[in-house]
Scaffold this active site. Structure first.
Site, PDB file in Angstrom:
ATOM      1  N   GLU A 152       0.856  -1.190   0.000  1.00  0.00           N
ATOM      2  CA  GLU A 152       0.000   0.000   0.000  1.00  0.00           C
ATOM      3  C   GLU A 152       0.891   1.237   0.000  1.00  0.00           C
ATOM      4  OE1 GLU A 152      -3.041  -0.129   3.042  1.00  0.00           O
ATOM      5  OE2 GLU A 152      -3.485  -2.202   2.525  1.00  0.00           O
TER       6      GLU A 152
ATOM      7  N   LYS B  92       3.556 -16.950  -0.192  1.00  0.00           N
ATOM      8  CA  LYS B  92       3.057 -15.647   0.284  1.00  0.00           C
ATOM      9  C   LYS B  92       3.307 -15.491   1.796  1.00  0.00           C
ATOM     10  CE  LYS B  92       0.935 -11.785   0.562  1.00  0.00           C
ATOM     11  NZ  LYS B  92       1.595 -10.564   0.173  1.00  0.00           N
TER      12      LYS B  92
ATOM     13  N   CYS C 216      -1.558  -6.623   6.459  1.00  0.00           N
ATOM     14  CA  CYS C 216      -0.976  -7.896   6.019  1.00  0.00           C
ATOM     15  C   CYS C 216      -0.029  -8.564   7.021  1.00  0.00           C
ATOM     16  CB  CYS C 216      -0.261  -7.698   4.689  1.00  0.00           C
ATOM     17  SG  CYS C 216      -1.416  -7.394   3.349  1.00  0.00           S
TER      18      CYS C 216
ATOM     19  N   GLY D  14       2.807  -2.819  11.278  1.00  0.00           N
ATOM     20  CA  GLY D  14       1.348  -2.884  11.375  1.00  0.00           C
ATOM     21  C   GLY D  14       0.790  -3.139   9.995  1.00  0.00           C
TER      22      GLY D  14
ATOM     23  N   ASN E 297       5.832 -12.744   3.696  1.00  0.00           N
ATOM     24  CA  ASN E 297       5.437 -11.762   4.710  1.00  0.00           C
ATOM     25  C   ASN E 297       6.065 -12.052   6.065  1.00  0.00           C
ATOM     26  OD1 ASN E 297       4.087 -10.086   3.060  1.00  0.00           O
ATOM     27  ND2 ASN E 297       2.036 -10.566   3.781  1.00  0.00           N
TER      28      ASN E 297
END
Ligand code: NAD
Length: 437
Positions: free
Chosen positions: A159, A211, A268, A265, A215
């Site tokens: 984002e 994935k 995700c 934070g 992360n």
């Protein structure tokens, strides 16, 4: 060829706007009618740089908005599923949205002659695609490979730079147990990215795991540097950014995600790490390292409050300014924002909080209402305050000067992102990762 996208959030809307802008016939669907109406008018329902302009361009080109799933299933060769997969109250992944969408798709499929490929772009825990396949086969009465294709294609965008990341992803992971589906998705991406992006082809469960591995590794890097920052803070003169910059030159380490701060934070990292920990435990594994990463992150806020107590002696009744509410700069997303978490903790001390953020005030107001005050400018946020905490690294906060701090009652600055380290400041300056006496 028509492409369907189900779920018009950060991932789905950005992907749809990118495809539409490249003249690919795209149909975007969401169950939130208010959101759909906004998008139809070219208005993005959240703040994301470049996305508004791109959406308007796409709507003039080949992006269509729909609420009719039968239509999407009948018309589209490829259907990307980008609905949210949030956290349940017990910390596990909440697959309710995705299972519902898949059930609806399968019912539409049962009435359709089309043989689409369903592509799971949402983040889902390993083996979810097995459940998805069962739902599709049971309700459509069709078999994978005959009545539909199924592919796992995780998304890696960030984002704040979602458009650039979608225009230029670092990798495309395609996971499926069926060669025909893999080839079709590869062909689609080849055309979209003109063969410039590296692929990773694997099976569905490995694609799902990639994935989570991605992360949780990023979260681990952040917790690692935060722990080192806390150590540096106790060694006068030590600077965590110098440490990070030096180790980042080592190609085995790499320089990204080594910015110490108040913890990670967002929508995700916290949720995916939590989901992976609980999934690992459910299959009899003991994810000690992942748990340590999570604990280190949770403790970072406690460390920050301890630092505040050390500096301010007592917190009760103090007026404190918080600069930055979104979980990162260039975003209005406050999901799992450390700043919001800090505010909630500080409210227990009956602190008078005034907060500023260039974009996230409305979302924060919806979350914590009038328990704090909101300032629309940095000087308003600082006026009469006894301490300011810089939480989100918005560019404008690095431009704050002594003149702004003059407005404070006590010039105590806690800079969790070290935006002001190079400035000569009049007040008392503390920063995460800078050793002080
Ligand atoms: P989001 O919450 O912003 O958007 C999800 C959208 O799905 C919402 O608009 C919601 O209305 C819609 N939706 C939910 N149920 C639906 C249904 N039954 N039918 C139609 N629409 C429905 O989510 P997001 O941030 O875009 O994330 C989507 C997925 O991508 C998640 O799995 C997330 O983990 C993953 N992801 C997110 C990011 C990110 O940075 N946001 C990055 C990579 C991957």
């Amino acid at each position: 060829m028509n492409i369907g996208i189900i779920g018009a959030g950060f991932v789905g809307l950005t992907f749809a706007a990118v495809l539409g802008s490249k003249n690919i016939n795209t149909i975007l669907l969401d169950s939130d009618l208010k959101k759909i109406k906004q998008i139809e008018r070219g208005i993005i329902p959240f703040y994301e740089p470049k996305l508004g302009t791109l959406l308007q361009k796409s709507l003039k080109k080949s992006l269509k908005i729909s609420t009719d799933l039968d239509y999407v299933v009948n018309q589209c060769e490829i259907i990307f599923v980008t609905v949210g997969t949030p956290t349940r109250s017990d910390g596990k992944i909440n697959l309710k949205n995705i299972e519902l969408v898949i059930k609806e798709i399968s019912l539409s499929l049962s009435k359709s002659k089309n043989i689409p490929i369903i592509v799971i772009k949402s983040t889902v825990i390993p083996k979810t695609s097995e459940t998805i396949r069962k739902i599709l086969e049971r309700n459509s009465k069709k078999k994978e490979g005959e009545g539909f294709g199924l592919v796992v294609n995780p998304e890696f965008l960030s984002e704040g730079k979602a458009v650039d990341d979608t225009l230029n992803p670092h990798i495309i992971v395609i996971g499926s147990n069926e060669k025909r589906a893999i080839n079709k998705i590869k062909k689609f991406y080849n055309k979209l990215y003109k063969n410039k992006i590296p692929y990773f082809i694997t099976n569905s469960q490995t694609a799902e795991m990639i994935k989570y591995a991605n992360n949780s590794f990023l979260a681990a890097k952040i917790s690692f540097i935060n722990q080192l920052a806390n150590i540096c803070q106790t060694i006068p003169g030590t600077n965590i950014d110098d440490v990070a910059n030096a180790i980042g030159i080592d190609p085995r380490i790499g320089n990204q995600f080594l910015k110490a701060g108040p913890g990670y934070g967002g929508s995700c990292l916290p949720k995916d790490l939590k989901a992976l920990i609980l999934f690992s435990k459910s299959i009899g594994q003991n994810p000690t390292l992942l748990e340590a990463v999570q604990k280190t992150n949770t403790e970072q806020i406690i460390n920050l409050i301890s630092l505040m107590k050390k500096i301010l002696i007592s917190l009760e009744g103090k007026k404190i300014s918080i600069l930055g509410l979104s979980f990162k700069e260039n975003s209005d997303d406050i999901r799992e924002s450390v700043s919001i978490n800090l505010i909630k903790q500080l409210l227990k001390y009956k602190i008078n909080i005034i907060a500023h953020d260039p974009m996230a005030i409305e979302n924060t107001r919806n979350e914590i209402g009038n328990k704090i005050s909101y300032a629309t400018s940095i000087p308003d946020a600082l006026k009469g305050s006894e301490c300011v905490i810089i939480m989100t690294p918005w560019k404008q906060y690095s431009k704050i000067t002594n003149k702004d701090f003059e407005l404070m009652k006590n010039k105590i600055i806690i800079d969790t992102r070290r935006l002001l380290t190079k400035k000569k400041l009049d007040g008392k300056y503390y920063a995460i990762g800078l050793g002080f006496t």
